[in-house]
Scaffold this motif. Structure first.
Motif, PDB file in Angstrom:
ATOM      1  N   ASP A 114       0.817  -1.216   0.000  1.00 29.56           N
ATOM      2  CA  ASP A 114       0.000   0.000   0.000  1.00 29.56           C
ATOM      3  C   ASP A 114       0.850   1.265   0.000  1.00 29.56           C
ATOM      4  N   ASN A 115       2.073   1.166   0.524  1.00 29.32           N
ATOM      5  CA  ASN A 115       2.963   2.331   0.584  1.00 29.32           C
ATOM      6  C   ASN A 115       4.057   2.285  -0.489  1.00 29.32           C
ATOM      7  N   ASP A 116       3.813   1.471  -1.518  1.00 28.55           N
ATOM      8  CA  ASP A 116       4.705   1.403  -2.682  1.00 28.55           C
ATOM      9  C   ASP A 116       6.140   1.081  -2.276  1.00 28.55           C
ATOM     10  N   ILE A 117       6.290   0.060  -1.436  1.00 27.26           N
ATOM     11  CA  ILE A 117       7.600  -0.379  -0.957  1.00 27.26           C
ATOM     12  C   ILE A 117       7.835  -1.799  -1.472  1.00 27.26           C
ATOM     13  N   GLU A 118       8.955  -2.010  -2.120  1.00 29.28           N
ATOM     14  CA  GLU A 118       9.280  -3.345  -2.607  1.00 29.28           C
ATOM     15  C   GLU A 118       9.649  -4.237  -1.434  1.00 29.28           C
ATOM     16  N   LEU A 119       8.997  -5.382  -1.346  1.00 28.84           N
ATOM     17  CA  LEU A 119       9.239  -6.317  -0.255  1.00 28.84           C
ATOM     18  C   LEU A 119       9.749  -7.623  -0.827  1.00 28.84           C
ATOM     19  N   ILE A 120      10.964  -8.010  -0.424  1.00 32.28           N
ATOM     20  CA  ILE A 120      11.561  -9.269  -0.857  1.00 32.28           C
ATOM     21  C   ILE A 120      11.534 -10.222   0.330  1.00 32.28           C
ATOM     22  N   THR A 121      10.712 -11.260   0.253  1.00 32.66           N
ATOM     23  CA  THR A 121      10.553 -12.196   1.363  1.00 32.66           C
ATOM     24  C   THR A 121      11.390 -13.444   1.144  1.00 32.66           C
ATOM     25  N   ASP A 122      11.542 -14.223   2.233  1.00 31.91           N
ATOM     26  CA  ASP A 122      12.244 -15.506   2.192  1.00 31.91           C
ATOM     27  C   ASP A 122      13.645 -15.354   1.597  1.00 31.91           C
ATOM     28  N   ALA A 123      14.369 -14.319   2.042  1.00 34.89           N
ATOM     29  CA  ALA A 123      15.710 -14.054   1.512  1.00 34.89           C
ATOM     30  C   ALA A 123      16.610 -13.544   2.625  1.00 34.89           C
ATOM     31  N   ASN A 124      17.864 -13.930   2.567  1.00 30.09           N
ATOM     32  CA  ASN A 124      18.857 -13.489   3.540  1.00 30.09           C
ATOM     33  C   ASN A 124      20.013 -12.799   2.822  1.00 30.09           C
ATOM     34  N   ALA A 125      20.517 -11.728   3.448  1.00 28.57           N
ATOM     35  CA  ALA A 125      21.734 -11.105   2.947  1.00 28.57           C
ATOM     36  C   ALA A 125      22.917 -11.991   3.311  1.00 28.57           C
ATOM     37  N   VAL A 126      23.805 -12.229   2.349  1.00 33.82           N
ATOM     38  CA  VAL A 126      24.944 -13.118   2.599  1.00 33.82           C
ATOM     39  C   VAL A 126      26.284 -12.414   2.412  1.00 33.82           C
ATOM     40  N   LYS A 127      26.285 -11.239   1.781  1.00 32.56           N
ATOM     41  CA  LYS A 127      27.545 -10.538   1.547  1.00 32.56           C
ATOM     42  C   LYS A 127      27.265  -9.059   1.332  1.00 32.56           C
ATOM     43  N   LEU A 128      28.213  -8.227   1.794  1.00 35.48           N
ATOM     44  CA  LEU A 128      28.092  -6.778   1.632  1.00 35.48           C
ATOM     45  C   LEU A 128      29.392  -6.233   1.048  1.00 35.48           C
ATOM     46  N   ASP A 129      29.268  -5.471  -0.036  1.00 36.91           N
ATOM     47  CA  ASP A 129      30.404  -4.772  -0.642  1.00 36.91           C
ATOM     48  C   ASP A 129      30.114  -3.276  -0.546  1.00 36.91           C
ATOM     49  N   THR A 130      30.743  -2.607   0.420  1.00 32.82           N
ATOM     50  CA  THR A 130      30.456  -1.188   0.645  1.00 32.82           C
ATOM     51  C   THR A 130      31.113  -0.293  -0.400  1.00 32.82           C
ATOM     52  N   ASP A 131      32.150  -0.768  -1.069  1.00 32.95           N
ATOM     53  CA  ASP A 131      32.769   0.030  -2.129  1.00 32.95           C
ATOM     54  C   ASP A 131      31.831   0.146  -3.337  1.00 32.95           C
ATOM     55  N   LYS A 132      31.221  -0.982  -3.699  1.00 32.54           N
ATOM     56  CA  LYS A 132      30.288  -0.984  -4.827  1.00 32.54           C
ATOM     57  C   LYS A 132      28.853  -0.686  -4.397  1.00 32.54           C
ATOM     58  N   LYS A 133      28.626  -0.616  -3.082  1.00 32.97           N
ATOM     59  CA  LYS A 133      27.297  -0.406  -2.514  1.00 32.97           C
ATOM     60  C   LYS A 133      26.316  -1.480  -2.998  1.00 32.97           C
ATOM     61  N   ILE A 134      26.731  -2.737  -2.824  1.00 34.87           N
ATOM     62  CA  ILE A 134      25.911  -3.866  -3.257  1.00 34.87           C
ATOM     63  C   ILE A 134      25.724  -4.846  -2.101  1.00 34.87           C
ATOM     64  N   VAL A 135      24.483  -5.308  -1.926  1.00 35.22           N
ATOM     65  CA  VAL A 135      24.176  -6.398  -1.000  1.00 35.22           C
ATOM     66  C   VAL A 135      23.802  -7.623  -1.830  1.00 35.22           C
ATOM     67  N   TYR A 136      24.408  -8.762  -1.507  1.00 33.94           N
ATOM     68  CA  TYR A 136      24.153 -10.011  -2.214  1.00 33.94           C
ATOM     69  C   TYR A 136      23.229 -10.875  -1.361  1.00 33.94           C
ATOM     70  N   LEU A 137      22.189 -11.441  -1.994  1.00 34.15           N
ATOM     71  CA  LEU A 137      21.216 -12.268  -1.294  1.00 34.15           C
ATOM     72  C   LEU A 137      21.430 -13.743  -1.615  1.00 34.15           C
ATOM     73  N   ASP A 138      20.865 -14.611  -0.748  1.00 38.40           N
ATOM     74  CA  ASP A 138      21.038 -16.050  -0.953  1.00 38.40           C
ATOM     75  C   ASP A 138      20.144 -16.600  -2.053  1.00 38.40           C
ATOM     76  N   ASN A 139      19.305 -15.764  -2.662  1.00 39.97           N
ATOM     77  CA  ASN A 139      18.503 -16.184  -3.813  1.00 39.97           C
ATOM     78  C   ASN A 139      19.122 -15.716  -5.131  1.00 39.97           C
ATOM     79  N   SER A 140      20.409 -15.354  -5.049  1.00 39.01           N
ATOM     80  CA  SER A 140      21.217 -14.933  -6.209  1.00 39.01           C
ATOM     81  C   SER A 140      20.934 -13.508  -6.672  1.00 39.01           C
ATOM     82  N   ARG A 141      20.061 -12.810  -6.002  1.00 39.56           N
ATOM     83  CA  ARG A 141      19.817 -11.419  -6.381  1.00 39.56           C
ATOM     84  C   ARG A 141      20.903 -10.516  -5.811  1.00 39.56           C
TER      85      ARG A 141
END
Length: 384
Positions: free
Chosen positions: A70-97
């Motif tokens: 309802d508030n136009d927020i993307e919700l990604i469920t059933d996923a865990n963050a597995v890696k963070l690259d702060t130089d590239k500003k990227i979070v890697y998820l366990d669903n390959s996203r």
């Protein structure tokens, strides 16, 4: 690769309150929330009375999936963050996203952990979460009870069991009891009073041997004394869910280290909730996570609000005396002690000029506690 302006890892109260704040400030910004939960249609947490005061009735089921849509927020469920690259500003998820962000909030919470101690698997060892759990255990037969840890919970358990006639021994790994809630001076006075009540307190260096079979039979001290053990009580703790930042440039120890704005050592990376280490401590309180989320979310939008460690009231009844503490009370500097009759006062200040009162400990008669609490609240300038 996906891209978003505001990426929130975690959908608990800290993540939710940050998301709600960001959406309140910017109606059209792109917000993405990642949660390990498969569904948010049921909130399993327990709201405190103060938390209810902070939300309208319609928000009590605030973690429903519909709220995000309802508030136009993307919700990604059933996923865990597995890696963070702060130089590239990227979070890697366990669903390959892979998600590239402009601002990141880590609100991954914590989990209950059992203490790992030698002899913890013996049949007369139990593990509890709070002193209240003791009422669900059977304590008719055990007479000699050992409690591991002299924290506020450990002392509370000792006092409760002592009242029903048990022989209590507390084993403390540190140098003093009730640390870091209290400083050394007042802790030693309380330890002496507990000993006079008949509650033994042993430091690690005072223990020579545990004598065991299928259970712990007794403790032999360095002085040769033998302490019978019918039951040993261990306390559960919490551990921050921060494994995915290992290998990144974000600073952490027991939790993710943040400043008063709840920003990490990396620009544009914030943290809030149970995964946060603030002032060398884990807060681990629902109301604090709510407040941290709000502040972090606001600061992510360009605001400048600050968070301070919560002023928690603690009261312990120790024989005919009462221990009362409020505010910041663990320092061995910038404080002064006063004695009035049989009552000890410790007044804590934010600097050596002793002008701005930030904490109070009273041990004895606490009937005048309110005037000190009022002074602390007046002095505290919290911009929430």
């Amino acid at each position: 690769m996906d891209r978003t302006e505001y990426l929130i890892i975690g959908s608990g109260i800290a993540g939710y309150s940050a998301t709600k704040m960001i959406r309140h400030v910017f109606r059209d910004s792109m917000i993405t929330v990642v949660t390990k939960n498969k569904s948010l249609d049921k909130y399993e947490g327990r709201l405190s009375s103060r938390a209810y005061d902070d939300f309208e009735e319609k928000d009590n089921w605030m973690l429903s999936t519909d709220w995000y849509y309802d508030n136009d927020i993307e919700l990604i469920t059933d996923a865990n963050a597995v890696k963070l690259d702060t130089d590239k500003k990227i979070v890697y998820l366990d669903n390959s996203r892979e998600i590239q962000y402009r601002k990141l909030l880590i609100a991954t919470g914590s989990r209950v952990v059992q203490p790992v101690v030698e002899y913890g698997d013996k049949e007369n060892v139990i593990i509890i979460k709070t002193p209240q759990d003791l009422i669900y255990e059977e304590f008719v037969e055990p007479k000699n009870i050992v409690i591991l840890g002299a924290s506020n919970s450990g002392i509370s358990e000792a006092l409760l069991l002592h009242k029903i006639g048990k022989n209590i021994t507390i084993i403390e790994h540190g140098d003093t009891i009730l640390y870091p809630a209290l400083n050394v001076e007042i802790s030693e006075i309380i330890a002496k009073d507990l000993a006079e009540m008949g509650i033994k307190i042993l430091k690690d260096g005072e223990i020579k041997e545990f004598v065991c079979s299928d259970k712990i039979e007794k403790i032999i001290t360095s002085k040769g004394d033998e302490i019978a053990v019918d039951l040993m009580v261990l306390n559960k703790g919490i551990k921050s869910n921060i494994e995915f930042i290992a290998g990144s440039k974000v600073d952490y120890d027991i939790g993710i280290r943040v400043d008063e704005r709840l920003q990490t050592n990396i620009e544009d990376v914030y943290a809030a909730g149970d995964c946060v280490e603030f002032d060398n401590q884990l807060v681990g309180q629902w109301d604090s996570s709510l407040k941290q989320g709000r502040i972090a979310g606001y600061n992510m939008t360009g605001g400048n609000r600050t968070y301070r460690y919560p002023d928690e009231i603690k009261i312990l009844e120790i024989d005919d005396k009462t221990l009362f503490s409020f505010g910041r009370t663990s320092s061995d500097k910038c404080y002064k002690s006063e004695v009035k009759g049989d009552t000890i006062y410790q007044l804590f200040y934010d600097s050596e000029d002793m002008k701005n009162l930030i904490g109070i400990v009273i041990y004895g008669d606490i009937s005048d506690k309110d005037k000190y609490v009022e002074r602390i609240l007046v002095n505290k300038q919290e911009k929430i």
